[in-house]
Design an enzyme around this catalytic site. Structure first.
Site, PDB file in Angstrom:
ATOM      1  N   LYS A   1       4.516   0.946   9.643  1.00  0.00           N
ATOM      2  CA  LYS A   1       4.410   2.167   8.756  1.00  0.00           C
ATOM      3  C   LYS A   1       3.947   3.394   9.566  1.00  0.00           C
ATOM      4  CE  LYS A   1       3.136  -0.072   4.778  1.00  0.00           C
ATOM      5  NZ  LYS A   1       2.699   0.100   3.558  1.00  0.00           N
TER       6      LYS A   1
ATOM      7  N   GLU B   1       0.771  -1.183  -0.087  1.00  0.00           N
ATOM      8  CA  GLU B   1       0.074   0.079   0.002  1.00  0.00           C
ATOM      9  C   GLU B   1       0.987   1.227  -0.032  1.00  0.00           C
ATOM     10  OE1 GLU B   1      -2.728   0.100   3.350  1.00  0.00           O
ATOM     11  OE2 GLU B   1      -3.559   2.098   2.594  1.00  0.00           O
TER      12      GLU B   1
ATOM     13  N   ARG C   1       4.962 -12.819  10.221  1.00  0.00           N
ATOM     14  CA  ARG C   1       5.651 -11.472   9.774  1.00  0.00           C
ATOM     15  C   ARG C   1       7.240 -11.478  10.221  1.00  0.00           C
ATOM     16  NH1 ARG C   1       1.886  -7.338   8.975  1.00  0.00           N
ATOM     17  NH2 ARG C   1       3.414  -5.556   9.253  1.00  0.00           N
TER      18      ARG C   1
END
Ligand code: ATP
Ligand code: MG
Length: 548
Positions: A267, A32, A257
């Site tokens: 982020k 994204e 992850r």
């Protein structure tokens, strides 16, 4: 030796064997564009592109730009740069926003099939109706709207007749499903905002869970690799494609992850560090962003190796930052020249060396790699050594310089400290030494031995630079395990003296400074003749790599 296969390779190989997608392997990396990529994304990139490479497949870069609120073209560009820097080239470049028309058509198709409806509940009411992990949800009073009514309202939603939040389009699945994701999830929401690519064409935007499977399917993706937080969403991913009767529907595969000690990889949290001015932008050398690691001096090879060597599994685990540091050292040990730099200089005058004379001593650029050649280093009457390599009253095992003691200067001669000069405050400002011409390095002198070898630079022929030493941006609280900002994550040293051989080096050049670690000439702050070095990693390490 046959490497053990990870679970994703096993899935892909089984699919190839069973011809599920013919012999195709097609993956994608779908960031994204709402921030800079971090080291966790590097792991995803190496996995997505790595699998495609391994099986002669393809990998797309797709910007998942369905949420117009936080996205920006600055991020799009940085992401492309980072993927390329890591050494990958996408086969196709796509934007999920290019599929807005197709997604709209799919939504209409689902409405026509009675599989989607417009709901007028407020966000708060929807939360109430959703139920909890232990209680089933309740059907929305709008669930049984007719197909015609749904088609009409959905079209009017797309034309801007309603305000943000007034209505949503939902999938009609099962409000009692034990998986909350399946309780009539939202497919479209109203947002009267400008989109960085689609402009003002749309005021309704698809949700990730709806857009993602369809985007994958449109591109002919076979294996849609993502992280574990999407595991609960997989039934929904499959449901959309099933309802739309997609052939060769892609398969979502989740892995755990990447998490590292002393690092935050979110982020949102990284953006806050930038916005609060705690770091000098996204590419601050302390940042765990790819841009920050690059500027810090980490090579793409070391970062890729790190991504490949950390486990690819469904198990949660935290990787030690020291493992990355270990790989950085391994990567540079045999590739970077070893030179001398004095970070905290103390002047040494060699009283029996002729005044005004300079001699050039031969030094190998890297003792372990003869092919890297040799250079000449200037030696003269005045040199600098490291301040803490001298002690006036040394403890027992101090083998460096002290009054009356002799040490070896790397690539040069033995020197002996004869006199200590101090200023009015009693601080040592200069040492007077003698050298022994017989002890010249490389001549095979065996007359006597000394225990300490010091690095040094010529006082007249060296270059003045600034050096930044870094520490972790976060420390971990021993008890709670929480990340606490380290107030002293950078130390800036001015007036450091480096061998003249670096005078014309380009920003981005890397070196090992003897006894200090690996350094890079900073690419952003080196200007107007002022050279700035970043320490990439020190030489010291207590890290022991696991035995293979
Ligand atoms: P963040 O939470 O940091 O914002 P994200 O997952 O929202 O990250 P995306 O841009 O959606 O960021 O991520 C693109 C891809 O990178 C996704 O497939 C995501 O699963 C993967 N990814 C993100 N963080 C990690 C991580 N720490 N380890 C492995 N893969 C990751
Ligand atoms: Mg995300």
């Amino acid at each position: 030796m046959d490497e053990a296969k990870n679970f994703i390779e096993e899935i892909i190989e089984k699919d190839l064997e069973e011809d599920v997608y013919g012999q195709r392997v097609h993956t994608r990396f779908p960031p994204e564009p709402n921030g800079y990529l971090h080291i966790g994304h590097a792991k995803a990139i190496c996995t997505d592109f790595g699998m495609a490479k391994k099986y002669n497949g393809k990998c797309n870069l797709r910007f998942d730009d369905t949420n117009p609120i936080k996205e920006d073209t600055e991020y799009v560009e940085s992401i492309m740069e980072d993927v390329k820097w890591l050494g990958f080239q996408w086969d196709e470049l796509h934007y999920a926003s290019n599929y807005f028309d197709k997604l709209y058509e799919c939504a209409v198709e689902l409405i026509k099939k009675g599989k989607a409806y417009v709901c007028d509940l407020s966000a708060e009411e929807m939360r109430e109706y959703r139920g909890t992990l232990t209680e089933p949800g309740k059907n929305s009073p709008y669930r049984d709207r007719s197909v015609e009514e749904n088609l009409d309202i959905f079209e009017r939603m797309s034309k801007g007749e309603f305000a943000d939040g007034e209505k949503v389009l939902r999938a009609k699945i099962d409000m009692a499903s034990p998986n909350i994701t399946m309780r009539d999830p939202v497919m479209y929401r109203i947002a009267h905002v400008h989109h960085h690519k689609a402009g003002d064409k749309w005021c309704i935007y698809p949700m990730y869970d709806f857009a993602h499977p369809i985007s994958d399917a449109i591109e002919g993706i076979t294996h849609s690799i993502c992280t574990l937080e999407f595991e609960d969403h997989r039934p929904l991913y499959d449901w959309f494609l099933e309802q739309l009767e997609w052939k060769e529907a892609p398969k979502q595969i989740e892995f755990s992850r990447l998490e590292l000690t002393n690092i935050v990889t979110s982020k949102r949290k990284l953006l806050k560090l930038v916005q609060d001015g705690i770091v000098d932008g996204w590419s601050d050398p302390r940042m765990p962003t790819i841009a920050g690691l690059r500027r810090r001096g980490v090579t793409p090879d070391a970062l890729r190796t790190f991504c490949y060597e950390t486990p690819l599994t469904k198990n949660k685990g935290v990787v030690e930052f020291a493992f990355l540091e270990h790989l950085i050292r391994e990567d540079m040990k045999l590739t970077q020249p070893r030179i001398m730099g004095v970070l905290d200089p103390l002047k040494v005058v060699i009283t029996n060396y002729p005044e005004g004379e300079v001699e050039y001593l031969e030094a190998e650029n890297n003792q372990e790699v003869p092919e890297m050649g040799k250079r000449q280093i200037p030696f003269g009457r005045e040199i600098y050594i490291e301040r803490d390599d001298f002690m006036e009253e040394p403890p027992k095992k101090f083998f460096r310089l002290a009054p009356g003691k002799e040490v070896r200067l790397k690539h040069a001669y033995f020197i002996k400290c004869e006199e200590v000069i101090k200023d009015e405050n009693g601080e040592v400002i200069e040492l007077r030494c003698t050298y022994d011409p017989e002890t010249k390095s490389g001549t095979g002198f065996t007359g006597r031995k000394v225990k300490g070898t010091l690095h040094w630079v010529s006082a007249t022929e060296s270059v003045d630079v600034s050096v930044r030493l870094y520490d972790h941006l976060f420390n971990e609280d021993e008890e709670s395990g929480e990340s606490i900002l380290n107030e002293n994550s950078v130390e800036v040293l001015e007036g450091c003296k480096i061998e003249a051989s670096i005078k014309d080096a380009e920003p981005g050049s890397r070196y090992q400074f003897f006894r200090h670690g690996y350094f890079i000439i900073d690419t952003e702050d080196t200007k107007d003749g002022n050279i700035v070095f970043n320490r990439i990693v020190s030489l010291k390490s207590s890290y022991k790599p696991p035995k293979k």
